[in-house]
Design an enzyme around this catalytic site. Structure first.
Site, PDB file in Angstrom:
ATOM      1  N   GLU A 150     -42.227 -14.952  -9.254  1.00 54.24           N
ATOM      2  CA  GLU A 150     -41.184 -15.715  -8.557  1.00 54.24           C
ATOM      3  C   GLU A 150     -41.279 -17.200  -8.898  1.00 54.24           C
ATOM      4  O   GLU A 150     -42.355 -17.819  -8.766  1.00 54.24           O
ATOM      5  CB  GLU A 150     -41.294 -15.514  -7.037  1.00 54.24           C
ATOM      6  CG  GLU A 150     -40.234 -16.315  -6.269  1.00 54.24           C
ATOM      7  CD  GLU A 150     -40.010 -15.871  -4.834  1.00 54.24           C
ATOM      8  OE1 GLU A 150     -40.575 -14.840  -4.417  1.00 54.24           O
ATOM      9  OE2 GLU A 150     -39.248 -16.561  -4.137  1.00 54.24           O
ATOM     10  N   LYS A 160     -45.020  -3.799  -1.887  1.00 58.55           N
ATOM     11  CA  LYS A 160     -45.196  -5.063  -2.607  1.00 58.55           C
ATOM     12  C   LYS A 160     -46.067  -5.978  -1.740  1.00 58.55           C
ATOM     13  O   LYS A 160     -45.965  -5.950  -0.509  1.00 58.55           O
ATOM     14  CB  LYS A 160     -43.853  -5.749  -2.883  1.00 58.55           C
ATOM     15  CG  LYS A 160     -44.040  -7.110  -3.555  1.00 58.55           C
ATOM     16  CD  LYS A 160     -42.743  -7.789  -3.852  1.00 58.55           C
ATOM     17  CE  LYS A 160     -42.166  -8.557  -2.678  1.00 58.55           C
ATOM     18  NZ  LYS A 160     -43.020  -9.626  -2.107  1.00 58.55           N
TER      19      LYS A 160
HETATM   20  O1  KIV Z   1     -39.004 -10.704   0.536  1.00 61.93           O
HETATM   21  C1  KIV Z   1     -38.318 -10.604  -0.478  1.00 61.93           C
HETATM   22  O2  KIV Z   1     -37.135 -10.267  -0.449  1.00 61.93           O
HETATM   23  C2  KIV Z   1     -38.943 -10.904  -1.753  1.00 61.93           C
HETATM   24  C3  KIV Z   1     -38.013 -11.162  -2.878  1.00 61.93           C
HETATM   25  C4  KIV Z   1     -37.596 -12.583  -2.851  1.00 61.93           C
HETATM   26  C5  KIV Z   1     -38.577 -10.755  -4.166  1.00 61.93           C
HETATM   27  O3  KIV Z   1     -40.126 -11.006  -1.855  1.00 61.93           O
END
Ligand code: KIV
Length: 278
Positions: A195, A126
Site C-alpha cells: 500500500e 489479511k
Molecule cells: O481495509 C482495507 O480495506 C484495506 C485495503 C485498503 C487494502 O486494507
C-alpha cells in the site's frame, strides 16, 4: 429419497483459491480485488467477475463513519464477513484482521483468524505488518489459515507513521520494505499487499518474490490490484487518496433518486394507481 449431490446442498468453497493467486502470477495474468462489506454489494462485485473480495477494516471509515480503522472489532468484522460470504459464488473472500486482534500475541492471532474461516466462511485473512508478524504468519499457516500480509502504508499504524503517508521513499525505508517482503514470504504468506509505495519499489518487490503482490497505490507493476469499493463507485467523499480512480458516482445518483422520491410525495405524484391495490 436419494440425496442430492453434495455440491448442490452446501457451498463447499469459492471457485477462486489461493492456488489461483500463484497461478496468475506465474501466467502473468492480473489478479483483481475489491473490498465489500455487505450482501448487496458483495453480490454485485462477485457478479462483475472480481477474483477476490477483502472485507477490509476500512469499513470502519466507509460504513461506520469512524475517523480511522482502530476502533473496529473482531465481532464487527465477523458480522460483515458473514454477509459477504453469503452473497458470493465465485470470488475468494478474505477477512481483514482488525487492530488488536493479533498484535497481542500469536495465540490470539490464530484464534481470531480461525473465527474468519470457522464462523464467517472466509477462505483467508489479511494482516498488516512485516517482520513483527512473521511468527504469527507461521503459526496461522501451520493451522491451515492462509495469510495475505500487508506492508507499506499500514493504516492501523497511523499514530506511529504520523498520518497516511507514502512509505519507502528513502533508500533506507525502501530496503527495509524489501527485507520485510522476503520475511513474510519466507514465513508462509500466500500473497503480499503493498500500500502507498513508489511504483519502482513495488516493481522490485514483485520481481523478487515468488508469491503474488497486490497493489493499492503501488503502481502498475504488481501482480494484482485492489481498491476500496466505496471509492471506486463514488460512495465515500470524505477523503479520496491520489491512487483512487472513481468509475461511478453512486452518491450523486442516490441523492437524485431520493430527492425525486421526496418531491413526488410532496406533489402527490407518488404513489399513483400503478403502485396501489384495487
Ligand atoms: O481495509 C482495507 O480495506 C484495506 C485495503 C485498503 C487494502 O486494507
Amino acid at each position: 429419497m436419494p440425496c442430492p449431490p453434495l455440491k448442490s446442498r452446501i457451498k463447499i468453497m469459492s471457485s477462486f483459491t489461493i492456488h489461483d493467486f500463484l497461478n496468475r502470477k506465474n501466467e502473468g495474468r492480473q489478479i483483481t480485488m475489491l473490498t465489500a462489506y455487505d450482501y448487496p454489494f458483495a453480490r454485485i462485485v462477485d457478479e462483475a467477475g472480481i477474483d477476490a473480495i477483502l472485507v477490509g477494516d476500512s469499513l470502519g471509515m466507509v460504513v461506520q463513519g469512524l475517523e480511522n480503522t482502530l476502533p473496529v472489532t473482531m465481532d464487527e468484522m465477523i458480522y460483515h464477513t458473514k454477509m459477504v460470504t453469503r452473497a458470493v459464488k465465485n470470488a475468494m473472500v478474505l477477512g481483514d484482521m482488525p487492530f488488536m486482534s493479533y498484535q497481542t500475541g500469536v495465540n490470539d492471532a490464530v484464534a481470531n483468524a480461525g473465527r474468519f474461516l470457522k464462523e464467517a466462511g472466509a477462505a483467508a485473512v489479511k494482516m498488516e505488518g512485516g517482520a513483527e508478524i512473521a511468527d504469527h504468519i507461521r503459526a496461522m499457516t501451520k493451522s491451515d489459515i492462509p495469510v495475505m500480509a500487508h506492508i507499506g502504508l499500514t493504516p492501523q499504524s497511523i499514530h506511529r507513521m504520523g498520518g497516511y503517508k507514502v512509505q519507502g521513499k528513502t533508500d533506507e525505508s525502501a530496503k527495509r520494505l524489501i527485507d520485510e517482503a522476503h520475511i513474510v514470504e519466507d514465513a508462509g504468506a500466500f500473497s503480499l499487499l503493498l500500500e502507498a509505495i513508489p511504483m519502482s519499489l513495488a516493481k522490485k518487490i514483485t520481481e523478487e518474490l515468488t508469491i503474488p503482490t497486490i497493489g493499492i497505490g503501488a503502481g502498475p507493476y504488481c501482480d494484482g490490484q485492489i481498491l476500496v469499493l466505496h471509492d471506486v463507485i463514488g460512495l465515500f467523499e470524505r477523503f479520496v487518496p491520489k491512487f483512487v480512480k472513481k468509475y461511478a458516482n453512486i452518491r450523486e445518483e442516490s441523492l437524485r433518486a431520493i430527492r425525486t422520491f421526496r418531491d413526488e410525495i410532496d406533489k402527490g405524484i407518488f404513489p399513483s394507481e400503478d403502485q396501489s391495490f384495487k
